[in-house]
Scaffold this active site. Sequence first.
Site, mmCIF file in Angstrom:
data_model
loop_
_atom_site.group_PDB
_atom_site.id
_atom_site.type_symbol
_atom_site.label_atom_id
_atom_site.label_comp_id
_atom_site.label_asym_id
_atom_site.label_seq_id
_atom_site.Cartn_x
_atom_site.Cartn_y
_atom_site.Cartn_z
ATOM 1 N N ASP A 129 -10.973 3.120 3.913
ATOM 2 C CA ASP A 129 -11.327 1.696 3.874
ATOM 3 C C ASP A 129 -12.837 1.513 3.745
ATOM 4 O OD1 ASP A 129 -9.374 -0.319 3.980
ATOM 5 O OD2 ASP A 129 -8.929 0.092 6.096
ATOM 6 N N GLN B 147 -4.446 -1.337 9.572
ATOM 7 C CA GLN B 147 -4.471 -2.677 9.006
ATOM 8 C C GLN B 147 -5.121 -3.664 9.984
ATOM 9 O OE1 GLN B 147 -3.695 -3.354 5.914
ATOM 10 N NE2 GLN B 147 -3.767 -5.573 5.975
ATOM 11 N N LYS C 35 0.847 -1.209 0.000
ATOM 12 C CA LYS C 35 0.000 0.000 0.000
ATOM 13 C C LYS C 35 0.877 1.252 0.000
ATOM 14 C CE LYS C 35 -3.807 -2.442 2.189
ATOM 15 N NZ LYS C 35 -4.604 -2.766 3.361
HETATM 16 N N1 GUN Z 1 -6.707 -6.481 6.235
HETATM 17 C C1 GUN Z 1 -6.921 -7.207 5.113
HETATM 18 N N2 GUN Z 1 -7.484 -6.443 4.154
HETATM 19 C C2 GUN Z 1 -7.617 -5.195 4.683
HETATM 20 C C3 GUN Z 1 -8.123 -3.966 4.178
HETATM 21 O O1 GUN Z 1 -8.593 -3.861 3.039
HETATM 22 N N3 GUN Z 1 -8.079 -2.908 5.032
HETATM 23 C C4 GUN Z 1 -7.597 -3.020 6.299
HETATM 24 N N4 GUN Z 1 -7.608 -1.926 7.053
HETATM 25 N N5 GUN Z 1 -7.127 -4.148 6.800
HETATM 26 C C5 GUN Z 1 -7.138 -5.228 5.989
#
Ligand code: GUN
Length: 285
Positions: free
Chosen positions: A120, A97, A53
């Site tokens: 998100d 995350q 990311k």
């Molecule tokens: N953990 C796995 N996928 C995601 C996501 O798309 N966003 C977040 N914040 N955590 C994750």
Amino acid sequence: MTAKIIDGVALSRQIREDLGLRAQALAAQGRRPGLAVILVGDDPASAMYVRNKVKACEAHGLHSVFEKYDAGLAEADLLERIRALNADAGIHGILVQMPLPRHIDPHRVIQTIDVHKDVDGFSTLSAGELMSGLPGFRPCTPYGCMKLIESTGVDIRGKHAVVIGRSNTVGKPMALLLLQASATVTVCHSATPDLGLHTRQADILVAAVGRRHTVTREMVKPGAVVIDVGINRNEEGKLQGDVDLDGVREVAGWITPVPGGVGPMTITMLLVNTVEAAERSLLHT
Ligand code: GUN
């Protein structure tokens, strides 16, 4: 019939080119889009996702802040950090995350993120906006799936869409996005007795189960658009989806591969949401 492959890498590249231009235009107005990514703990898969990311931000002219905390971080300290990022004008998106260590309540964390920075789309406010058809941030994976379906040129309106999975992050928002696009939507899940009965009626089939090869060729309507959200590893560690790609591609009209389908689109839509957040911030101030 042999299905056409929906290329998530190519579509991602196309969307990211446009995003790069939007990010440049914002930077020229002193509003370079900024994403804060927070990782708590040492889970290697989470660390890899987070790295990707941050790298994607750097590659497309976005500003990123990466904060890593050890697994013992107190919930109150995490919330305080989020409040500081809420108040930081250089940050337009905040991503914590998941999963978090067990002593931290993920709901409390998500609810602390300012809804204008909830890139998100996981907060109850963002979910409510989606439910009500209001503009807001859509969770990145289902948002990416919609872009993949739209890229086929198949008109979603009036089609029967079947979603397998009812998670808050994929299945439920996916169903709402398809409904908003005027599909007739069926949601199947682990308690659905005869999955094939439903999937065989699907013009659009989205599999978000988390179990390898759940969808086989006998379960797919000829010509259907099949979107595979699964990321599973087989015994040899090879990445495989929820759909048996080799079998299903013989009957489907369109299909996303794993890897190279939904995966690259998830990060792309996170960048889209962050740029969008920065563009909206121009309107607020
Ligand atoms: N953990 C796995 N996928 C995601 C996501 O798309 N966003 C977040 N914040 N955590 C994750």
